[in-house]
Design an enzyme around this catalytic site. Structure first.
Site, PDB file in Angstrom:
ATOM      1  N   ARG A  46      41.392  13.394  39.355  1.00 29.93           N
ATOM      2  CA  ARG A  46      40.929  14.661  38.771  1.00 29.93           C
ATOM      3  C   ARG A  46      42.125  15.607  38.823  1.00 29.93           C
ATOM      4  O   ARG A  46      43.223  15.218  38.485  1.00 29.93           O
ATOM      5  CB  ARG A  46      39.720  15.202  39.554  1.00 29.93           C
ATOM      6  CG  ARG A  46      38.491  14.327  39.476  1.00 29.93           C
ATOM      7  CD  ARG A  46      37.244  15.056  39.946  1.00 29.93           C
ATOM      8  NE  ARG A  46      37.424  15.745  41.228  1.00 29.93           N
ATOM      9  CZ  ARG A  46      36.432  16.310  41.906  1.00 29.93           C
ATOM     10  NH1 ARG A  46      35.190  16.294  41.420  1.00 29.93           N
ATOM     11  NH2 ARG A  46      36.657  16.912  43.052  1.00 29.93           N
ATOM     12  N   LYS A 104      30.271  26.391  46.981  1.00 25.14           N
ATOM     13  CA  LYS A 104      30.311  26.384  45.515  1.00 25.14           C
ATOM     14  C   LYS A 104      28.943  26.014  44.954  1.00 25.14           C
ATOM     15  O   LYS A 104      28.067  25.527  45.670  1.00 25.14           O
ATOM     16  CB  LYS A 104      31.364  25.392  45.017  1.00 25.14           C
ATOM     17  CG  LYS A 104      31.095  23.937  45.393  1.00 25.14           C
ATOM     18  CD  LYS A 104      32.193  23.023  44.856  1.00 25.14           C
ATOM     19  CE  LYS A 104      31.906  21.563  45.208  1.00 25.14           C
ATOM     20  NZ  LYS A 104      32.890  20.638  44.631  1.00 25.14           N
ATOM     21  N   TYR A 115       2.557  15.544  27.350  1.00 26.19           N
ATOM     22  CA  TYR A 115       3.246  15.323  26.080  1.00 26.19           C
ATOM     23  C   TYR A 115       3.436  13.828  25.816  1.00 26.19           C
ATOM     24  O   TYR A 115       3.730  13.046  26.722  1.00 26.19           O
ATOM     25  CB  TYR A 115       4.621  16.001  26.089  1.00 26.19           C
ATOM     26  CG  TYR A 115       4.567  17.496  25.938  1.00 26.19           C
ATOM     27  CD1 TYR A 115       4.055  18.075  24.785  1.00 26.19           C
ATOM     28  CD2 TYR A 115       5.042  18.339  26.942  1.00 26.19           C
ATOM     29  CE1 TYR A 115       4.016  19.453  24.633  1.00 26.19           C
ATOM     30  CE2 TYR A 115       5.016  19.719  26.809  1.00 26.19           C
ATOM     31  CZ  TYR A 115       4.493  20.268  25.648  1.00 26.19           C
ATOM     32  OH  TYR A 115       4.459  21.619  25.508  1.00 26.19           O
ATOM     33  N   MET A 172       8.164  21.515  30.820  1.00 27.50           N
ATOM     34  CA  MET A 172       9.163  22.533  31.128  1.00 27.50           C
ATOM     35  C   MET A 172       8.792  23.342  32.362  1.00 27.50           C
ATOM     36  O   MET A 172       9.644  23.609  33.224  1.00 27.50           O
ATOM     37  CB  MET A 172       9.355  23.474  29.938  1.00 27.50           C
ATOM     38  CG  MET A 172      10.381  24.580  30.211  1.00 27.50           C
ATOM     39  SD  MET A 172      10.594  25.722  28.841  1.00 27.50           S
ATOM     40  CE  MET A 172      11.570  24.707  27.721  1.00 27.50           C
TER      41      MET A 172
END
Length: 822
Positions: A591, A493, A717, A766
């Site tokens: 769950r 998965k 940044y 990014m």
């Protein structure tokens, strides 16, 4: 190429009992059922291994046209006795080795046997590079050095050659005597002795005693005289053999007088037969120096001209132990095997090509250069290659080189030929290739890397390398923990935990796992469309995907009464009965799943849904990896047993039960039931730090720019980054859009450049990040390891305050996956 023998003769050699015709002539031996092609002259030896039993595939092979087998006495042939010929033996591995020993006797050229803890394969390949065209060398392919690999190697050896080289690898006492009986070496080399494969030996000395058994009785034995432990052992254990050595010791035959490392190369001054020479090794690490000296000593002892050897030494190429699969342009897949070029490795590469083509439903294409040092007449060599291409159903063939061009009449009308790599590139033919799996296999002189460059899809240069050999190793390590007949469901998965769904699933299917597990139906559909036919469990089925699941034969998890009713109605409407489903019990995870007090009602509901059939009952452990939760885990297991017993008592057919995940397999063997689920352990994460579990994924990038930074200059940044003193930073093209978490910024993250740790500077951007390389001697384009074997992913996860699952599954799809295997 084995010396042809009748089945009657082989029966005599292996001390077996023949059932059937003894007049059949055998010229090919296989142990891998996946490689078998119907052939009257093929002999399949059914080996019983830890994870696979060749006897399980005999019936299928008979249906494919294979008609000659060696089987053991416990295998019943009553129902198939008239369909094939059988040699019945006590132990099929013993039979395989006995036949290989017979084949060895038919070889009339000397064979060098190589043993040692490290470097065997590299030394073997470098001997071949240093001999060049001076001698014809037959060598075992890559690392075929095991109890099975050595016999298979000898079956591949040509009868005409100047020399043969065989590796001998062992992992426990008693194995070397078996290998020695097969190899029967004339010369012997021991590379070194160390801790590798130590787990089954009481001491290093015990392991050395076992390895030296290969060398006893050899005419000549080669070694490093500076290794006092090895030297002492050889003097006492190999009396009567000529000991030939290299080293700094003046008693060495090849004396190392001086070693200087400069300009990324090692300059060595040596003495040989009263003369002094200067040689250049194009590597600077100690292991490469040692491997090169072993190879040099052997080749000089073979009598190869030393001036030619020294020239070839300066051009030594690293040994690539892998086939690389890359995404190509225009929908193609590229299998790059331009590192090895001989007829033996060609067959191995063709088998890998076949696997990939089947998986992706694409046509097969081979680009091949002239092969050198085969020991065969050219006409015979290229006829054999043509036959191999036909047997592996290659759709398109391009031959490059004057020899192939001259023998082009041996190939089909659709084959194309070029005298040089340059002429192929200039033809513009490569720019018109679409939707094919392409195997590139060329001798070094043909520089096929130019073809790779043209065909490869130019993408983000940050890559995630996936080691398929390590994946298999991990799978088998967990399989060895299982009790007999316990099945294994492998989780693929979330894009196989970031590693690539169908590529990983294809390997798992090839390794005969019993089930695959995915999260959503879309993942299962993609696997089916890629040729995966294993049963697939869908853990999070949705009503909107029911028809898709039925169409692609995907098996849903049933976790609530609502889903049970909805899926049963969907199956009923399609007119299907006994559709396989899996019942999920919530034993404490909280769950999805039925609660224990809902089981009586579940049993009543199941009795009313005849269109479905329970394949398994399962649950999830909440804390199996953590000792502090062991009592809770025990409670979950007991609750699971109780719930399963209630359900099973009310159905009249057997079902599978499974609750263990990777950590559970390692820590709770008593709860294996009929099946287990292997997830993160397959991808290299062990809850008990099992040394057998290997890293399979390496995330790497490169330095795109280096720039000086003053003390007062800020970086990135928010102006968050600063250096403690004036220095330099490197910019690396990987950022949070690629899965590099922003929590790793501002010195929290560490990467490897030139084998040294470097810290991040400033925020993660990014598409890029910055690291401090003030104290590192590095250049632009140098490789950067984000995580891998030397920088485990778990260390990155700890710095992020998370788990390896999150790190792996966060790697973006734009990061190219490269799959490789030995």
């Amino acid at each position: 190429m084995i010396v042809a023998c009748s089945l009657l003769k082989i029966t005599e050699i292996v001390n077996g009992t023949l059932v059937g015709s003894g007049n059949i002539t055998i010229n090919q031996v296989l142990i891998d059922s996946r490689k078998a092609i119907g052939n009257d002259n093929l002999l399949f030896v059914a080996i019983r291994g830890v994870n696979h039993n060749g006897h399980d595939f005999v019936g299928d092979l008979i249906s494919k046209g294979v008609c000659n087998f060696i089987v053991d006495s416990s295998f019943s042939i009553a129902e198939i006795v008239n369909k094939a010929n059988f040699i019945i033996v006590h132990n099929t591995l013993d039979a395989l080795q006995s036949f290989a020993a017979y084949q060895r006797i038919q070889i009339n050229y000397p064979i060098l046997g190589i043993t040692g803890s490290n470097g065997k394969t590299i030394v073997k390949e470098w001997i071949s590079q240093l001999t060049g065209d001076s001698l014809i060398i037959n060598k075992s392919p890559k690392s075929f050095n095991s109890q099975v690999g050595v016999p298979l190697s000898l079956f591949m050896f040509e009868q005409q050659s100047d020399f043969g080289i065989v590796e001998a690898g062992i992992s426990r006492m008693g194995e070397m005597e078996r290998l020695k009986r097969i190899i029967q070496p004339n010369w012997g080399l021991i590379t070194n002795i160390g801790q590798a494969h130590q787990e089954n030996f009481f001491s290093v000395d015990e392991k050395l005693n076992e390895k030296v058994k290969l060398l006893s009785g050899c005419e000549k034995i080669f070694f490093n005289i500076d290794d006092g432990v090895v030297y002492s052992k050889l003097k006492t254990a190999c009396v009567g053999s000529e000991l030939i050595s290299w080293g700094r010791n003046n008693d060495a035959d090849l004396i190392v007088n001086n070693v200087l490392i400069a300009d990324n190369q090692t300059i060595v001054r040596v003495g040989w037969k009263m003369n002094n020479y200067r040689l250049i090794i194009p590597f600077i690490d100690n292991a490469s120096f040692e491997n090169a000296m072993h190879a040099l000593l052997i080749v000089l002892s073979m009598g190869v001209d030393i001036e030619k050897v020294l020239t070839r030494m300066a051009g030594l190429k690293p040994v690539a132990m892998r086939l690389e699969q890359k995404e190509g342009r225009r929908g193609c897949l590229i299998i790059n095997d331009t590192y090895n070029s001989d007829i033996t490795s060609l067959e191995l590469a063709l088998d890998f090509l076949k696997q990939q083509a089947r998986r992706n439903e694409m046509q097969r294409m081979v680009v091949l250069s002239d092969l050198f040092q085969s020991g065969l007449p050219k006409r015979e060599l290229y006829q054999r290659i043509s036959n191999m291409l036909s047997s592996y159903h290659v759709d398109h063939f391009i031959g490059v080189g004057s020899d192939l061009f001259q023998n082009r009449d041996l190939f089909g009308e659709q084959a194309l030929f070029f005298k040089t790599t340059e002429s192929l590139i200039e033809s513009d033919l490569l720019n018109g290739i679409n939707n094919r799996v392409i195997l590139l296999k060329g001798s070094r002189d043909f520089m096929f890397e130019q073809i790779t460059e043209l065909l490869e899809l130019k993408q983000h240069q940050t890559v995630l390398e996936i080691n398929l050999n390590a994946l298999r190793t991990n799978l088998n390590a967990f399989r060895q923990m299982l009790k007999p007949n316990v099945k294994l469901l492998a989780m693929v998965k979330a894009f196989s935990y970031g590693s690539g769904s169908f590529e990983i699933a294809g390997v798992l299917q090839h390794q005969h796992v019993d089930y695959l597990g995915v999260a959503f139906a879309d993942e299962g559909r993609e696997l089916r469309q890629s040729g995966i036919n294993l049963p697939i469990l869908v853990l999070s089925p949705e009503k909107r995907s029911f028809m898709q699941m039925i169409q692609y034969k995907l098996e849903p998890e049933i976790y609530s009464f609502k889903i049970l009713k909805q899926f049963s109605e969907a199956v009923k409407n399609e007119g299907i009965s006994s559709y396989p489903v899996h019942i999920k019990i919530d034993t404490g995870m909280r769950r999805l799943g039925f609660l224990p007090d809902e089981i009586p009602q579940l049993i009543k509901e199941l009795n009313g849904h005849s269109h479905i059939k329970i394949m398994s009952i399962f649950s999830h452990l909440a804390g199996s990896e953590d000792q502090m939760h062991d009592s809770f885990t025990g409670h979950q297991i007991e609750t699971f047993k109780f719930c399963c017993d209630q359900i099973i008592q009310n159905i009249d057919y057997p079902v599978l039960r499974h609750i263990l995940n990777s950590a559970g397999i390692e820590r709770f063997p008593e709860a294996q039931f009929e099946m287990v689920r292997l997830g993160i352990g397959l991808y290299g994460i062990s809850s008990i730090e099992n040394s057998e579990i290997q890293n399979i994924a390496t995330l790497k990038s490169y330095i795109s720019q280096i720039k000086p930074i003053d003390f007062a200059t800020t970086v990135g940044y928010g102006r968050r980054g600063r250096l403690a003193t004036a220095g330099k930073i490197a910019i690396i093209p990987i950022g949070y859009a690629d899965g590099l978490d922003r929590r790793l910024g501002n010195g929290n993250g560490e990467f490897l450049i030139q084998g040294k740790l470097v810290k991040t500077v400033g925020n993660i951007c990014m598409d890029m990040c910055m690291v401090d390389v003030t104290h590192i001697n590095c250049e632009e384009e140098d490789e950067v390891i984000i995580f891998g074997e030397q920088l485990p992913i778990i260390m990155m996860a700890e710095k992020m305050g998370t788990i390896p699952y999150e790190v792996l599954t966060s790697i973006g799809r734009r990061v190219k996956r490269i799959y490789y295997q030995e």
